[in-house]
Design a protein around this motif. Structure first.
Motif, short mmCIF file in Angstrom:
data_model
loop_
_atom_site.label_atom_id
_atom_site.label_comp_id
_atom_site.label_asym_id
_atom_site.label_seq_id
_atom_site.Cartn_x
_atom_site.Cartn_y
_atom_site.Cartn_z
N VAL A 9 11.73 8.69 2.85
CA VAL A 9 12.71 7.71 3.30
C VAL A 9 12.19 6.87 4.47
O VAL A 9 12.73 5.82 4.79
CB VAL A 9 14.03 8.42 3.67
N LYS A 10 11.11 7.33 5.10
CA LYS A 10 10.52 6.60 6.22
C LYS A 10 9.43 5.62 5.77
O LYS A 10 8.77 4.99 6.60
CB LYS A 10 9.95 7.57 7.24
N THR A 11 9.24 5.50 4.47
CA THR A 11 8.26 4.55 3.94
C THR A 11 8.60 3.14 4.41
O THR A 11 9.76 2.73 4.36
CB THR A 11 8.24 4.59 2.40
N ASP A 12 7.60 2.42 4.86
CA ASP A 12 7.82 1.04 5.27
C ASP A 12 8.17 0.19 4.05
O ASP A 12 7.59 0.37 2.97
CB ASP A 12 6.57 0.49 5.95
N ASP A 13 9.10 -0.74 4.21
CA ASP A 13 9.54 -1.51 3.04
C ASP A 13 8.41 -2.36 2.46
O ASP A 13 8.39 -2.63 1.26
CB ASP A 13 10.74 -2.39 3.41
N SER A 14 7.45 -2.80 3.29
CA SER A 14 6.33 -3.59 2.75
C SER A 14 5.44 -2.73 1.85
O SER A 14 4.92 -3.21 0.84
CB SER A 14 5.51 -4.21 3.89
N ASN A 15 5.27 -1.45 2.21
CA ASN A 15 4.50 -0.54 1.36
C ASN A 15 5.23 -0.28 0.05
O ASN A 15 4.62 -0.21 -1.03
CB ASN A 15 4.23 0.78 2.08
N MET A 16 6.55 -0.14 0.12
CA MET A 16 7.31 0.09 -1.10
C MET A 16 7.33 -1.16 -1.98
O MET A 16 7.30 -1.06 -3.21
CB MET A 16 8.74 0.51 -0.75
N SER A 17 7.34 -2.31 -1.36
CA SER A 17 7.28 -3.56 -2.13
C SER A 17 5.98 -3.64 -2.92
O SER A 17 5.97 -4.00 -4.10
CB SER A 17 7.41 -4.76 -1.18
N ALA A 18 4.87 -3.30 -2.26
CA ALA A 18 3.57 -3.28 -2.93
C ALA A 18 3.57 -2.26 -4.06
O ALA A 18 3.05 -2.51 -5.16
CB ALA A 18 2.47 -2.97 -1.92
N TYR A 19 4.18 -1.12 -3.80
CA TYR A 19 4.23 -0.03 -4.78
C TYR A 19 4.97 -0.48 -6.04
O TYR A 19 4.51 -0.25 -7.16
CB TYR A 19 4.92 1.17 -4.14
N VAL A 20 6.11 -1.13 -5.87
CA VAL A 20 6.90 -1.61 -7.01
C VAL A 20 6.06 -2.58 -7.85
O VAL A 20 6.03 -2.49 -9.08
CB VAL A 20 8.19 -2.30 -6.55
N ALA A 21 5.37 -3.49 -7.17
CA ALA A 21 4.56 -4.49 -7.88
C ALA A 21 3.44 -3.82 -8.68
O ALA A 21 3.18 -4.19 -9.84
CB ALA A 21 3.98 -5.48 -6.89
N ILE A 22 2.80 -2.82 -8.09
CA ILE A 22 1.69 -2.14 -8.76
C ILE A 22 2.19 -1.32 -9.94
O ILE A 22 1.57 -1.30 -11.01
CB ILE A 22 0.92 -1.26 -7.75
N VAL A 23 3.32 -0.64 -9.77
CA VAL A 23 3.91 0.12 -10.88
C VAL A 23 4.20 -0.81 -12.06
O VAL A 23 3.89 -0.49 -13.21
CB VAL A 23 5.21 0.83 -10.41
N ALA A 24 4.80 -1.95 -11.77
CA ALA A 24 5.12 -2.91 -12.83
C ALA A 24 3.85 -3.39 -13.53
O ALA A 24 3.78 -3.48 -14.77
CB ALA A 24 5.89 -4.09 -12.25
N LYS A 25 2.82 -3.71 -12.75
CA LYS A 25 1.55 -4.19 -13.31
C LYS A 25 0.90 -3.12 -14.18
O LYS A 25 0.31 -3.42 -15.23
CB LYS A 25 0.59 -4.60 -12.19
N LEU A 26 1.00 -1.87 -13.76
CA LEU A 26 0.40 -0.78 -14.54
C LEU A 26 1.08 -0.63 -15.89
O LEU A 26 0.42 -0.37 -16.91
CB LEU A 26 0.48 0.54 -13.76
#
Length: 551
Positions: A187-204
């Motif tokens: 829950v302490k994940t920075d929102d910019s890191n989570m934003s990148a994560y979402v984009a990478i998951v979608a691309k994968l």
């Protein structure tokens, strides 16, 4: 040996010992030591202030003074860069300030070079960006808190790498990096890191869909999948339509087709590196990722709302919107998907917690809560992870089904689980009181409303208003056949008392309209009735109230 030679040898020996002692004293007096860095490597030339200057102390000190002075003056010249390069090359463990200044320097260089747009030196920008990322790694290496600096690095890695030519070729590596951060930071994940994560998951998943196209289009694959679908159609609709022999036959066909499909996939993977690389990033994986991302986003929105941090609410709401658009959009989940695909999986294994969570989560988001598996799945999740929210959810479903007894049972569980939140206990107690009233158990409903006030006095107005309503609606139950025009108004007089305690003036006015008239009281004066006198209310309400006249 003559006396002169003996004397000279003795003198030289004493002088040598004295010099050695003097050098030893000087080395000791300068206070420089060796220390271990966070990764276990050796830092040299360390003074009492925590600066470790390396092998060439004086040169390092001189360079550092020049470098730090220039950084304070915001002078990001070539000479400043050269000084940093010397320090970073010869004593990368000098002090954490080297990294504070270094990151500031290289981020500034990235920014200034990027602003040149068409004239920008892209190779130079890449070099500067890579240095920013390396500085985060090395700060953790030499000064500890590596996890923290890895998370900070994540804020820049996607931004710097996403437009590089080889980015998509390395998606699994970047996924592993950001997944590690999100899993660790939660829950302490920075929102910019989570934003990148979402984009990478979608691309994968896009890469997965491209990689499996060849396999899915292969005629042999199509034939086996068709055989499985046909067999499932027979097996799942077996109720009297097919003989035992037919069901047995199609079960055997399904098993054979599934086995052949596994063989086909293994052969395809052996000859197709893209399929091998991306085959694990399938729909099931994507659903798990969506749930993982949504859980963190939802919790952060709740935390931000509670803290009234509007900026954070917007940031995490944006993450959820991204997940809904780019991940849920690719899954194309609707009620049929939930009820058929996930439902079939859950039916085959009713204790499958992961599938149960998906059914519940997706059903809520897609408003498919009337589906055949929703309630059962919700109870599976509750049994594994009991929470008051789930108890309330399940209670609500039983209310929809008209099963008030089960709804009451689950509301009671919710109250118990809210043991550390009196306000929620009070709120849920009012809900429970309403369910008791629905069953006609008015005494229990009143008792539960009083209990709500015991949990949290802030709910007193709502609780007393509710009790007043119970009294107001008791006329038919208690007094409709009464011939005493004053006694039969007791429920309204008692309701007025409750509305007054609640501070509910509008409800008080409604109750007053039902008070006994002056004529009623006068006619029955022989019974001792008079304005201001006490009267027993009777029926289930009990207690006493004061006779008042209708305005």
């Amino acid at each position: 040996m003559n006396k002169l030679a003996t004397f000279l040898l003795g003198f030289l020996f004493v002088a040598g010992v004295a010099q050695a002692q003097e050098e030893s004293t000087e080395s000791k007096d300068n206070g420089l030591t060796e220390q271990k860095a966070a990764d276990g490597s050796v830092k040299k030339g360390c003074d009492a202030r925590g600066y470790c200057w390396g092998e060439n102390v004086e040169e390092a000190k001189s360079k550092y003074t020049f470098f730090s002075d220039n950084m304070k003056a915001k002078n990001y010249s070539k000479e400043t860069l050269d000084a940093f390069d010397y320090l970073y090359t010869n004593a990368p463990y000098i002090h954490k300030n080297l990294y504070i200044y270094g990151l500031k320097l290289y981020k500034s260089l990235v920014s200034s070079e990027s602003k040149k747009k068409d004239a920008a030196d892209k190779d130079l920008i890449v070099k500067y960006e890579d240095m920013v990322l390396k500085l985060y790694d090395d700060r953790g290496k030499y000064f500890g808190s590596a996890d923290k600096w890895e998370s900070e690095k994540g804020k820049y890695l996607y931004r710097y790498y996403k437009d590089r030519p080889d980015f998509n070729d390395n998606l699994p590596t970047y996924y592993d990096f950001y997944h590690k951060i999100a899993e660790r930071d939660g829950v302490k994940t920075d929102d910019s890191n989570m934003s990148a994560y979402v984009a990478i998951v979608a691309k994968l998943h896009v890469a997965y869909k491209k990689a499996v196209q060849g396999f899915n289009k292969d005629p042999k694959t199509k034939a086996q999948k068709s055989a499985i679908l046909t067999a499932n159609s027979v097996i799942e609709n077996a109720d009297g339509k097919y003989t035992d022999a037919q069901i047995k036959e199609y079960t055997a066909k399904k098993t054979a087709a599934e086995k052949e499909l596994v063989n086909l996939e293994a052969n395809f993977e052996a000859n197709d590196p893209e399929f091998k690389k991306y085959k694990s990033y399938n729909e099931d994986w994507l659903m798990d990722e969506y749930d993982f991302i949504s859980e963190i986003a939802t919790k952060n929105v709740e935390i931000a709302e509670a803290a009234k941090k509007e900026k954070d609410v917007k940031a995490w709401s944006r993450i959820q919107t991204m997940a809904d658009k780019y991940i849920m959009g690719m899954l194309n989940i609707d009620c049929d998907f939930i009820n058929n695909k996930l439902g079939a999986k859950f039916k085959a294994n009713p204790e499958d917690l992961a599938t149960a969570k998906k059914i519940v989560g997706y059903s809520i988001r897609k408003k498919c809560m009337d589906g055949p598996y929703f309630l059962q799945a919700a109870e599976v999740v509750y049994n594994a992870e009991p929470t008051p929210a789930y108890a309330n959810l399940i209670s609500g479903q039983y209310i929809k089904k008209g099963d008030t007894d089960k709804a009451i049972e689950w509301k009671e569980k919710a109250i118990e689980l809210y043991s550390e939140d009196p306000a929620k206990q009070a709120e849920t107690s009012i809900d429970l009181a309403k369910l008791y009233n629905k069953k006609g158990l008015k005494s229990q409903a009143r008792a539960q409303a009083y209990k709500a006030v015991e949990y949290d006095s802030n709910i007193a107005s709502e609780a007393y208003t509710f009790i007043g309503d119970l009294y107001m609606t008791s006329f038919k139950q208690c007094f409709e056949s009464s011939e005493d025009n004053v006694q039969e108004k007791g429920c309204y007089l008692a309701a007025y008392d409750m509305y007054k305690k609640a501070g509910n003036s509008s409800k008080m006015a409604q109750a007053q309209k039902q008070f006994p008239t002056k004529s009623d009281v006068f006619t029955l004066a022989a019974k001792g009735y008079a304005e201001g006198k006490t009267i027993n209310v009777g029926c289930w309400i009990g207690g006493t109230t004061t006779i008042r006249l209708r305005p």
